[in-house]
Design a protein around this motif. Structure first.
Motif, PDB file in Angstrom:
ATOM      1  N   PHE A 195      47.109  46.502  48.401  1.00  0.00           N
ATOM      2  CA  PHE A 195      47.169  46.462  46.932  1.00  0.00           C
ATOM      3  C   PHE A 195      48.627  46.343  46.514  1.00  0.00           C
ATOM      4  CE2 PHE A 195      46.790  48.921  42.793  1.00  0.00           C
ATOM      5  CZ  PHE A 195      45.953  48.026  42.155  1.00  0.00           C
ATOM      6  N   ASP A 241      44.821  43.296  33.696  1.00  0.00           N
ATOM      7  CA  ASP A 241      43.470  43.401  33.125  1.00  0.00           C
ATOM      8  C   ASP A 241      43.673  43.480  31.614  1.00  0.00           C
ATOM      9  OD1 ASP A 241      42.706  43.586  35.753  1.00  0.00           O
ATOM     10  OD2 ASP A 241      41.655  45.492  35.550  1.00  0.00           O
ATOM     11  N   MET A 245      43.309  38.448  45.855  1.00  0.00           N
ATOM     12  CA  MET A 245      43.335  38.331  44.398  1.00  0.00           C
ATOM     13  C   MET A 245      44.783  38.326  43.946  1.00  0.00           C
ATOM     14  SD  MET A 245      41.391  40.476  41.468  1.00  0.00           S
ATOM     15  CE  MET A 245      39.814  40.004  42.107  1.00  0.00           C
ATOM     16  N   SER A 270      39.473  51.962  39.380  1.00  0.00           N
ATOM     17  CA  SER A 270      39.032  51.079  40.458  1.00  0.00           C
ATOM     18  C   SER A 270      38.696  51.881  41.709  1.00  0.00           C
ATOM     19  CB  SER A 270      40.105  50.005  40.688  1.00  0.00           C
ATOM     20  OG  SER A 270      40.585  49.999  41.994  1.00  0.00           O
ATOM     21  N   ASN A 272      33.642  43.429  42.869  1.00  0.00           N
ATOM     22  CA  ASN A 272      34.333  42.348  43.591  1.00  0.00           C
ATOM     23  C   ASN A 272      34.024  42.478  45.068  1.00  0.00           C
ATOM     24  OD1 ASN A 272      37.225  42.755  41.513  1.00  0.00           O
ATOM     25  ND2 ASN A 272      35.812  41.051  41.500  1.00  0.00           N
ATOM     26  N   ARG A 304      35.623  49.529  33.228  1.00  0.00           N
ATOM     27  CA  ARG A 304      36.416  49.264  32.024  1.00  0.00           C
ATOM     28  C   ARG A 304      35.634  49.591  30.752  1.00  0.00           C
ATOM     29  NH1 ARG A 304      37.787  43.700  34.082  1.00  0.00           N
ATOM     30  NH2 ARG A 304      38.780  44.116  36.071  1.00  0.00           N
ATOM     31  N   LEU A 335      44.900  50.352  50.353  1.00  0.00           N
ATOM     32  CA  LEU A 335      43.787  51.129  49.805  1.00  0.00           C
ATOM     33  C   LEU A 335      42.681  51.159  50.854  1.00  0.00           C
ATOM     34  CD1 LEU A 335      43.589  49.809  46.130  1.00  0.00           C
ATOM     35  CD2 LEU A 335      44.744  51.868  46.997  1.00  0.00           C
ATOM     36  N   THR A 362      35.597  47.859  39.468  1.00  0.00           N
ATOM     37  CA  THR A 362      36.496  48.272  38.392  1.00  0.00           C
ATOM     38  C   THR A 362      35.674  48.598  37.164  1.00  0.00           C
ATOM     39  OG1 THR A 362      37.064  45.963  38.052  1.00  0.00           O
ATOM     40  CG2 THR A 362      38.769  47.331  38.974  1.00  0.00           C
ATOM     41  N   ARG A 418      35.253  44.001  51.988  1.00  0.00           N
ATOM     42  CA  ARG A 418      35.735  45.052  51.094  1.00  0.00           C
ATOM     43  C   ARG A 418      35.056  44.900  49.746  1.00  0.00           C
ATOM     44  NH1 ARG A 418      40.148  45.314  47.183  1.00  0.00           N
ATOM     45  NH2 ARG A 418      40.712  47.506  46.928  1.00  0.00           N
ATOM     46  N   ASN A 446      35.332  46.233  45.786  1.00  0.00           N
ATOM     47  CA  ASN A 446      36.105  46.972  44.789  1.00  0.00           C
ATOM     48  C   ASN A 446      35.311  46.986  43.491  1.00  0.00           C
ATOM     49  OD1 ASN A 446      38.270  46.665  42.340  1.00  0.00           O
ATOM     50  ND2 ASN A 446      38.894  48.149  43.878  1.00  0.00           N
ATOM     51  N   LEU A 478      32.798  45.910  37.055  1.00  0.00           N
ATOM     52  CA  LEU A 478      32.930  44.653  37.795  1.00  0.00           C
ATOM     53  C   LEU A 478      32.867  44.976  39.280  1.00  0.00           C
ATOM     54  CD1 LEU A 478      33.689  41.600  37.987  1.00  0.00           C
ATOM     55  CD2 LEU A 478      36.077  42.325  37.873  1.00  0.00           C
ATOM     56  N   HIS A 519      47.805  39.945  38.555  1.00  0.00           N
ATOM     57  CA  HIS A 519      47.297  39.697  37.201  1.00  0.00           C
ATOM     58  C   HIS A 519      47.313  41.015  36.423  1.00  0.00           C
ATOM     59  CE1 HIS A 519      43.853  41.342  39.367  1.00  0.00           C
ATOM     60  NE2 HIS A 519      43.462  41.808  38.187  1.00  0.00           N
ATOM     61  N   VAL A 530      45.579  41.915  45.159  1.00  0.00           N
ATOM     62  CA  VAL A 530      45.266  42.273  46.550  1.00  0.00           C
ATOM     63  C   VAL A 530      45.679  41.104  47.430  1.00  0.00           C
ATOM     64  CG1 VAL A 530      43.407  42.827  48.171  1.00  0.00           C
ATOM     65  CG2 VAL A 530      43.390  43.800  45.861  1.00  0.00           C
ATOM     66  N   HIS A 558      48.858  43.651  39.009  1.00  0.00           N
ATOM     67  CA  HIS A 558      48.336  44.141  40.290  1.00  0.00           C
ATOM     68  C   HIS A 558      47.521  43.044  40.954  1.00  0.00           C
ATOM     69  CE1 HIS A 558      45.268  44.886  37.244  1.00  0.00           C
ATOM     70  NE2 HIS A 558      44.376  44.713  38.216  1.00  0.00           N
TER      71      HIS A 558
HETATM   72  C1  SIN Z   1      40.971  43.809  40.401  1.00  0.00           C
HETATM   73  O1  SIN Z   1      42.107  43.900  39.977  1.00  0.00           O
HETATM   74  O2  SIN Z   1      40.049  43.347  39.691  1.00  0.00           O
HETATM   75  C2  SIN Z   1      40.617  44.241  41.792  1.00  0.00           C
HETATM   76  C3  SIN Z   1      41.591  45.174  42.405  1.00  0.00           C
HETATM   77  C4  SIN Z   1      41.161  45.543  43.799  1.00  0.00           C
HETATM   78  O3  SIN Z   1      40.379  44.806  44.409  1.00  0.00           O
HETATM   79  O4  SIN Z   1      41.609  46.578  44.317  1.00  0.00           O
END
Ligand code: SIN
Ligand code: FE2
Length: 200
Positions: free
Chosen positions: A140, A119, A114, A131, A106, A197, A156, A195, A191, A193, A104, A117, A175, A173
């Motif tokens: 974070f 995952d 964010m 990540s 972001n 998975r 981060l 992730t 920024r 990010n 993913l 939440h 942001v 977790h």
């Molecule tokens: C996420 O939890 O999907 C993103 C975490 C982040 O942006 O560091």
């Protein structure tokens, strides 16, 4: 290249040196060119402030009906493959033979955030989530596996890699904010990010 442990979450500070950050960024740009960023709706009806897309066999998707992994980008095309430069980061920090099937991407512009939440849309939580942070600094926040309770935050920076696995796989977790314009990797700020998975 220090490695910190915060509530079971592994934080590999500056895992990627500037040259590797640029190589990963170039690969991410190719993905975004093929599968453009979009702003998914949350099930609560509000669009997310983060824009996103994915690489891999499946991509993360959200709309009024809920969160899920989808085999296609909303534009109808298949997701591009996960770039080698990104797969190598997974190999470095997990040492696992099994590789992720979703990356993913972001994108946080000025003011994006964010919420806290877990995952938890993946089938098997024994696989970690990895990540990767690129560009501007992001604050974070790490909570607990259960909802609520005290949280701790850490900035981060570009090149940091975070592993949420084991007891911390389902930790909350999010942001809270980014320091827009704090990094020179993305000349116009923002920024990114990634992730990684194992979904299926
Ligand atoms: C996420 O939890 O999907 C993103 C975490 C982040 O942006 O560091
Ligand atoms: Fe997450």
């Amino acid at each position: 290249m220090a490695r910190l442990l915060l509530r079971g979450v592994e934080i590999h500070k500056t895992h990627l040196d500037p040259a590797r950050q640029r190589a990963v960024l170039d690969a991410v740009r190719d993905v975004v060119q093929a599968a453009p960023l979009f702003s998914p709706d949350t099930p609560y009806g509000r669009p997310m402030s983060v824009r996103m897309t994915s690489a891999g066999a499946v991509g993360w998707y959200s709309d009024r009906t809920g969160y899920r992994y989808a085999p296609r980008h909303p534009g109808g095309i298949g997701w591009p493959p996960i770039p080698d430069a990104v797969m190598r980061i997974w190999d470095d920090v997990t040492g696992l033979a099994r590789r992720p099937d979703c990356c993913l991407i972001n994108w946080y512009g000025e003011g994006a955030r964010m919420g806290l939440h877990q995952d938890r849309d993946e089938a098997d939580f024994t696989w970690p989530v990895v990540s990767v942070s690129l560009g501007d600094d992001g604050l974070f926040r790490i909570g607990n596996v259960k909802r609520g309770g005290r949280t701790e935050s850490i900035w981060l920076n570009s090149g940091d890699v975070v592993v949420m696995g084991g007891e911390a796989r389902l930790i909350h977790h999010g942001v809270d904010r980014i320091r827009f314009g704090s990094s020179r990797l993305l000349p116009r700020g923002g920024r990114i990010n990634l992730t990684l998975r194992v979904v299926t």
